[in-house]
Write an enzyme that holds these catalytic residues in place. Structure first.
Site, PDB file in Angstrom:
ATOM      1  CE  LYS A 106      -3.797   1.984   2.764  1.00  0.00           C
ATOM      2  NZ  LYS A 106      -4.641   1.744   3.968  1.00  0.00           N
ATOM      3  CB  SER A 186      -7.614   3.788   3.060  1.00  0.00           C
ATOM      4  OG  SER A 186      -6.799   3.156   4.026  1.00  0.00           O
ATOM      5  CB  SER A 210      -8.143   0.917   6.020  1.00  0.00           C
ATOM      6  OG  SER A 210      -8.809   2.156   6.093  1.00  0.00           O
TER       7      SER A 210
END
Length: 510
Positions: A106, A186, A210
């Site tokens: 990420k 996210s 997330s």
């Protein structure tokens, strides 16, 4: 909104001009780690074959075709990493547990040689000098870092009207099961990329949902571990009392092996816990005799989702488990205000510390607010920054308002929440649907978020595993396994057996 040319040039460069090996590329579809390692050890498959498979799919479906837009950047040191690991294979030297694992990170996780932007255009030139602790652990176990995955800008903590998977630097990530629908966030790029088979494994991060929401909405496995099992150092933060990295994979086995590999006591993280061993619990029989609480008050927001979940209860009973219905977390709805106060206060303090220590182009949250205004056509064409502004005005970490909110949020989700529910109903763990199927992407109104099972785990810092359980129409949906602090062993046993009995994961048709 994303310019694809640079990524396409990198892909073209990295598609290594190598001899053709005997491995059939079709066999690489939806690989597990064990299968990848078997292919590599046989000698018929080279690491370049596996990498080329993923690069080809990224080129075909992520940068072109469906334009899923999940991969933000490819690792410029990819060829060197391939050569190092392939030499170990060829020379039959000892290999780490993750050899053959081709991993996306990420884009809020530090990795040498790559931008770490949190999706913000303002951070587009930020290249950390060293790897985050979890990245160093992956590399130590011979994982290959393929690149970075897109995310919801600032990990979905800039505006209440945000669109999950959108960032001002890379644009909107799409759901590979239906490109008109949200990938959640996210860790949107991590979830979409693993579902679409653009990498073998991915790392996400979670403050509240997330990892588990994008895992569920994209139909893959996600583990949010107990706070402290994975180091937070080298990760752009939201809130130290809730933040954790977590594995996102296509199988429970791969998620557990990856989680184990990333563990380690980091002297730079004062919440670090000693590693725990989990992989030996990946076996059948763990559900027999278990008392399982159904959190009915974490349901009811989507009737078709509830129908799929209710049908799966028979799987647990057939495996010898005892279902205890209406094992509700009675404090639900009471911790939201306290959590928000904590997130605002910790975000200001933690982000300022990260920006200062990392020598990022932004100097502080206040600086980010000002530059978002200055460059608003580029950074705020879709939504504003009211959460940033609220965080700048939040209490400091030594003020009573923050300290009271922190104590209350932990009490209501932990001792009086999950712990009290487990004790009252005498159950081993709790289950519920993870979240609703993916909603339509909407840059006017933001996310259409209906509900989830994961907030108590996130706020308390307790573990949460999400596993595919079926479909609502054409969209995947997941089941959540929630337990007490450091109850990963029990949750892994249950999640693994459920996965093996149902085989409910569905691949998107790109």
């Amino acid at each position: 909104m994303r310019c694809f040319l640079p990524l396409l040039l990198v892909i073209t460069t990295l598609l290594v001009a190598a001899p053709t090996y005997a491995a059939d590329k079709a066999n690489f579809s939806n690989l597990t780690l064990a299968k990848a390692q078997e292919l590599l050890k046989s000698g018929d498959t080279r690491l370049t074959d596996l990498v080329d498979y993923y690069l080809s799919r990224i080129d075909k479906y992520d940068a072109n075709g469906n334009k899923i837009n999940s991969v933000a950047e490819l690792n410029p040191a990819l060829k060197q990493q391939i050569a190092l690991i392939q030499t170990k294979l060829d020379d039959k030297k000892p290999l780490g547990t993750l050899f053959g694992a081709i991993v996306l990170l990420k884009d809020n996780i530090d990795a040498k040689g790559m931008v770490n932007s949190a999706g913000s255009w303002l951070m587009r030139e930020h290249k950390p000098k060293q790897d985050a602790f979890v990245v160093s652990r992956l590399i130590a176990e011979d994982a290959l870092i393929l690149g970075k995955a897109n995310l919801s800008e600032w990990a979905n903590f800039r505006s209440s009207k945000s669109s999950s998977g959108w960032s001002s630097l890379y644009g909107q990530t799409l759901n590979p099961h239906d490109p008109t629908r949200s990938p959640c966030g996210s860790s949107a790029g991590s979830g979409a990329a693993i579902a679409a088979d653009f990498a073998l494994l991915a790392v996400g991060t979670e403050t509240d949902g997330s990892v588990t929401c994008p895992a569920a909405v994209n139909g893959i496995v996600g583990i949010k571990p107990t706070l402290g099992l994975l180091s937070r150092s080298g990760i752009i933060p939201i809130a130290h009392s809730q933040d954790t990295a977590g594995p996102m994979t296509r199988t429970v086995t791969d998620a557990v092996i990856m989680l184990e590999a990333m563990m380690g006591e980091d002297p730079m993280d004062d919440a670090a816990l000693a590693p725990i061993s989990l992989s030996q619990h990946l076996k059948l029989g763990g559900l027999k005799g278990k008392r399982i609480g159904v959190m009915r008050n974490m349901m009811g927001y989507h009737p078709e989702l509830d129908q799929v979940f209710n049908q799966q209860l028979a799987v647990f009973e057939k495996a010898g488990a005892i279902i205890v219905d209406n094992a509700d977390i009675e404090t639900k709805g009471k911790w939201g205000d306290a959590e928000y106060t904590v997130l605002l206060a910790e975000f200001k303090a933690d982000l300022n510390q990260y920006l200062t220590q990392s020598k990022a182009p932004l100097k502080s949250l206040e600086d980010a607010i000002a530059k978002n205004i200055e460059f608003s056509p580029r950074t705020m064409p879709v939504f504003a920054q009211e959460i940033f502004i609220a965080a700048q005005a939040a209490p400091n970490l030594n003020e009573k308002a923050y300290l009271d909110a922190l104590a209350n949020s932990k009490l209501l989700t932990g001792v009086q929440g999950i712990d009290a529910t487990l004790a009252k109903h005498n159950v081993d763990f709790l289950i519920a649907p993870t979240t609703a199927p993916g909603w339509k992407i909407d840059h006017i109104n933001g996310d259409n978020y209906m509900g989830s099972a994961g907030s108590a785990s996130a706020v308390s810092g307790y573990p949460h595993i999400t596993v595919p359980m079926g479909k609502v129409q054409h969209m995947p949906v997941n089941i959540s396994f929630v337990g007490a602090k450091l109850s990963e062993v029990v949750l892994v046993q249950a999640a693994y057996e459920f996965e093996q009995l149902t085989q409910a994961r569905v691949s998107p048709k790109l």
